[in-house]
Design a protein around this motif. Structure first.
Motif, PDB file in Angstrom:
ATOM      1  N   ASN A  42       0.821  -1.211   0.000  1.00 12.37           N
ATOM      2  CA  ASN A  42       0.000   0.000   0.000  1.00 12.37           C
ATOM      3  C   ASN A  42       0.856   1.262   0.000  1.00 12.37           C
ATOM      4  OD1 ASN A  42      -2.206  -1.706   0.202  1.00 12.37           O
ATOM      5  ND2 ASN A  42      -2.406  -1.460   2.414  1.00 12.37           N
ATOM      6  N   PHE A  43       2.095   1.124   0.472  1.00  9.94           N
ATOM      7  CA  PHE A  43       2.993   2.278   0.564  1.00  9.94           C
ATOM      8  C   PHE A  43       4.165   2.193  -0.410  1.00  9.94           C
ATOM      9  CE2 PHE A  43       0.917   1.804   4.682  1.00  9.94           C
ATOM     10  CZ  PHE A  43       0.436   3.092   4.904  1.00  9.94           C
ATOM     11  N   ASN A  44       4.568   0.984  -0.746  1.00 13.07           N
ATOM     12  CA  ASN A  44       5.648   0.778  -1.712  1.00 13.07           C
ATOM     13  C   ASN A  44       5.160  -0.213  -2.760  1.00 13.07           C
ATOM     14  OD1 ASN A  44       7.919   0.202  -3.195  1.00 13.07           O
ATOM     15  ND2 ASN A  44       9.148  -0.549  -1.475  1.00 13.07           N
ATOM     16  N   PRO A  45       4.910   0.235  -3.967  1.00 18.14           N
ATOM     17  CA  PRO A  45       4.387  -0.667  -5.006  1.00 18.14           C
ATOM     18  C   PRO A  45       5.317  -1.829  -5.315  1.00 18.14           C
ATOM     19  CG  PRO A  45       5.129   1.406  -5.963  1.00 18.14           C
ATOM     20  CD  PRO A  45       5.123   1.602  -4.485  1.00 18.14           C
ATOM     21  N   LEU A  46       6.595  -1.707  -4.928  1.00 23.73           N
ATOM     22  CA  LEU A  46       7.538  -2.795  -5.141  1.00 23.73           C
ATOM     23  C   LEU A  46       7.386  -3.885  -4.086  1.00 23.73           C
ATOM     24  CD1 LEU A  46      10.709  -0.653  -5.989  1.00 23.73           C
ATOM     25  CD2 LEU A  46       9.182  -1.816  -7.592  1.00 23.73           C
ATOM     26  N   ASP A  55       5.609  12.201   8.601  1.00 25.47           N
ATOM     27  CA  ASP A  55       4.463  12.733   9.334  1.00 25.47           C
ATOM     28  C   ASP A  55       3.382  13.278   8.415  1.00 25.47           C
ATOM     29  OD1 ASP A  55       5.692  12.054  11.709  1.00 25.47           O
ATOM     30  OD2 ASP A  55       6.567  14.045  12.034  1.00 25.47           O
ATOM     31  N   ASP A  56       3.777  13.693   7.208  1.00 19.40           N
ATOM     32  CA  ASP A  56       2.772  14.210   6.275  1.00 19.40           C
ATOM     33  C   ASP A  56       2.173  13.107   5.406  1.00 19.40           C
ATOM     34  OD1 ASP A  56       4.767  13.597   4.487  1.00 19.40           O
ATOM     35  OD2 ASP A  56       5.030  15.632   3.718  1.00 19.40           O
ATOM     36  N   GLY A  57       2.549  11.848   5.702  1.00 17.34           N
ATOM     37  CA  GLY A  57       1.994  10.719   4.958  1.00 17.34           C
ATOM     38  C   GLY A  57       2.822  10.272   3.767  1.00 17.34           C
ATOM     39  N   THR A  58       3.864  11.024   3.419  1.00 19.01           N
ATOM     40  CA  THR A  58       4.729  10.633   2.311  1.00 19.01           C
ATOM     41  C   THR A  58       5.478   9.350   2.665  1.00 19.01           C
ATOM     42  OG1 THR A  58       5.057  12.942   1.651  1.00 19.01           O
ATOM     43  CG2 THR A  58       6.657  11.335   0.839  1.00 19.01           C
ATOM     44  N   ALA A  59       5.522   8.414   1.736  1.00 19.84           N
ATOM     45  CA  ALA A  59       6.229   7.156   1.961  1.00 19.84           C
ATOM     46  C   ALA A  59       7.540   7.153   1.182  1.00 19.84           C
ATOM     47  CB  ALA A  59       5.365   5.970   1.534  1.00 19.84           C
ATOM     48  N   LEU A  60       8.626   6.915   1.899  1.00 23.64           N
ATOM     49  CA  LEU A  60       9.933   6.784   1.264  1.00 23.64           C
ATOM     50  C   LEU A  60      10.334   5.316   1.273  1.00 23.64           C
ATOM     51  CD1 LEU A  60      11.911   9.741   2.922  1.00 23.64           C
ATOM     52  CD2 LEU A  60      10.550   9.762   0.823  1.00 23.64           C
ATOM     53  N   PHE A  61      10.887   4.840   0.182  1.00 26.12           N
ATOM     54  CA  PHE A  61      11.345   3.457   0.144  1.00 26.12           C
ATOM     55  C   PHE A  61      12.673   3.335  -0.577  1.00 26.12           C
ATOM     56  CE2 PHE A  61       7.639   4.204  -2.583  1.00 26.12           C
ATOM     57  CZ  PHE A  61       8.191   4.113  -3.858  1.00 26.12           C
ATOM     58  N   ASP A  62      13.314   2.197  -0.355  1.00 25.47           N
ATOM     59  CA  ASP A  62      14.690   1.870  -0.686  1.00 25.47           C
ATOM     60  C   ASP A  62      15.568   2.473   0.413  1.00 25.47           C
ATOM     61  OD1 ASP A  62      16.525   0.867  -3.236  1.00 25.47           O
ATOM     62  OD2 ASP A  62      17.511   2.290  -1.915  1.00 25.47           O
ATOM     63  N   SER A  63      16.331   1.604   1.064  1.00 31.87           N
ATOM     64  CA  SER A  63      17.114   2.046   2.219  1.00 31.87           C
ATOM     65  C   SER A  63      18.083   3.164   1.871  1.00 31.87           C
ATOM     66  CB  SER A  63      17.872   0.860   2.837  1.00 31.87           C
ATOM     67  OG  SER A  63      18.825   0.331   1.927  1.00 31.87           O
ATOM     68  N   ARG A  64      18.624   3.166   0.654  1.00 32.10           N
ATOM     69  CA  ARG A  64      19.573   4.216   0.293  1.00 32.10           C
ATOM     70  C   ARG A  64      18.901   5.584   0.230  1.00 32.10           C
ATOM     71  NH1 ARG A  64      23.055   1.208  -4.422  1.00 32.10           N
ATOM     72  NH2 ARG A  64      21.291  -0.212  -4.421  1.00 32.10           N
ATOM     73  N   VAL A  65      17.669   5.604  -0.247  1.00 32.15           N
ATOM     74  CA  VAL A  65      16.914   6.868  -0.278  1.00 32.15           C
ATOM     75  C   VAL A  65      16.583   7.306   1.144  1.00 32.15           C
ATOM     76  CG1 VAL A  65      14.748   7.936  -0.997  1.00 32.15           C
ATOM     77  CG2 VAL A  65      15.959   6.405  -2.562  1.00 32.15           C
ATOM     78  N   ILE A  66      16.149   6.362   1.956  1.00 34.87           N
ATOM     79  CA  ILE A  66      15.726   6.682   3.320  1.00 34.87           C
ATOM     80  C   ILE A  66      16.881   7.216   4.152  1.00 34.87           C
ATOM     81  CG2 ILE A  66      14.822   5.720   5.465  1.00 34.87           C
ATOM     82  CD1 ILE A  66      13.188   3.752   3.777  1.00 34.87           C
ATOM     83  N   VAL A  67      18.031   6.533   4.137  1.00 37.07           N
ATOM     84  CA  VAL A  67      19.119   6.961   5.017  1.00 37.07           C
ATOM     85  C   VAL A  67      19.690   8.309   4.588  1.00 37.07           C
ATOM     86  CG1 VAL A  67      19.678   4.594   5.681  1.00 37.07           C
ATOM     87  CG2 VAL A  67      20.886   5.635   3.754  1.00 37.07           C
TER      88      VAL A  67
END
Length: 203
Positions: A42-46, A55-67
């Motif tokens: 529901n948050f990461n199509p992969l 907090d604003d509901g945006t979903a970040l995925f892939d650990s490299r992007v997140i860190v």
């Protein structure tokens, strides 16, 4: 913010270590991407973890992007230098460590298939990638106390996470004997609370 992930994923662990080193508060929700009722898609199509929900509901995925995002959230304990050659080298360490993990995870998943459906050639190819990556990491580290010299950086977190996954899932790969300098680095990192509190374990 909320982190979706599992206790067996090295990519989730890398993210949790960065959160701990940066002293960022977050909620951790156990979610296995393999479960039929998982909310991860529901948050990461992969359909992969980790997923960081802001907090604003945006979903970040892939650990490299997140860190990379997390390192810029607060100025304390910077894990990556500014845009320059040194930053590129840190990202290269991360790419190598993540690539080692990709090969290890692929080999493990293949080995869990029914024996008649497994490809020994595929598993061997992934293990060869692992061995080459370990040798490259050892050469790059040399006698330095950390991957980038004196300060600990994201390069160390990525490398330590990869080495920890091999200890967790591939005890037959005796990398610590073959590469004593990697063993020294891993032992040093393992003394940090961020590594101790996020040790990989079965759920």
């Amino acid at each position: 913010m909320k982190l979706l992930g599992s206790l067996t994923s090295p990519y989730v662990r890398k993210t949790r270590i960065v959160l701990a080193e940066k002293k960022i508060d977050y909620d951790f929700e156990l979610q296995s991407p393999w479960s039929e009722d998982s909310v991860v898609p529901n948050f990461n199509p992969l359909g992969k973890v980790p997923v960081l929900i802001l907090d604003d509901g945006t979903a970040l995925f892939d650990s490299r992007v997140i860190v990379e995002y997390l390192d810029n959230v607060t100025p304390n304990n910077k894990l990556m230098p500014g845009p320059n050659r040194e930053r590129t080298e840190v990202k290269r360490w991360e790419a190598l460590a993540d690539g080692l993990l990709d090969a290890a995870v692929a080999a493990r998943l293949e080995s869990q298939r029914p024996a008649a459906e497994q490809s020994p050639a595929f598993i061997l190819r992934q293990r060869e990638k692992i061995m080459r990556s370990l040798a490259f990491m050892a050469r790059e580290l040399g006698d330095q106390p950390h991957c980038m010299g004196i300060p600990m950086s994201l390069a160390d977190i990525a490398a330590g996470t990869a080495l920890g996954y091999l200890r967790f899932r591939f005890p037959d790969i005796e990398w610590s004997q073959a590469h004593p300098n990697l063993a020294r680095l891993y032992d040093k990192l393992s003394q940090r609370p961020s590594f101790q509190d996020t040790a990989l374990r079965e759920e």
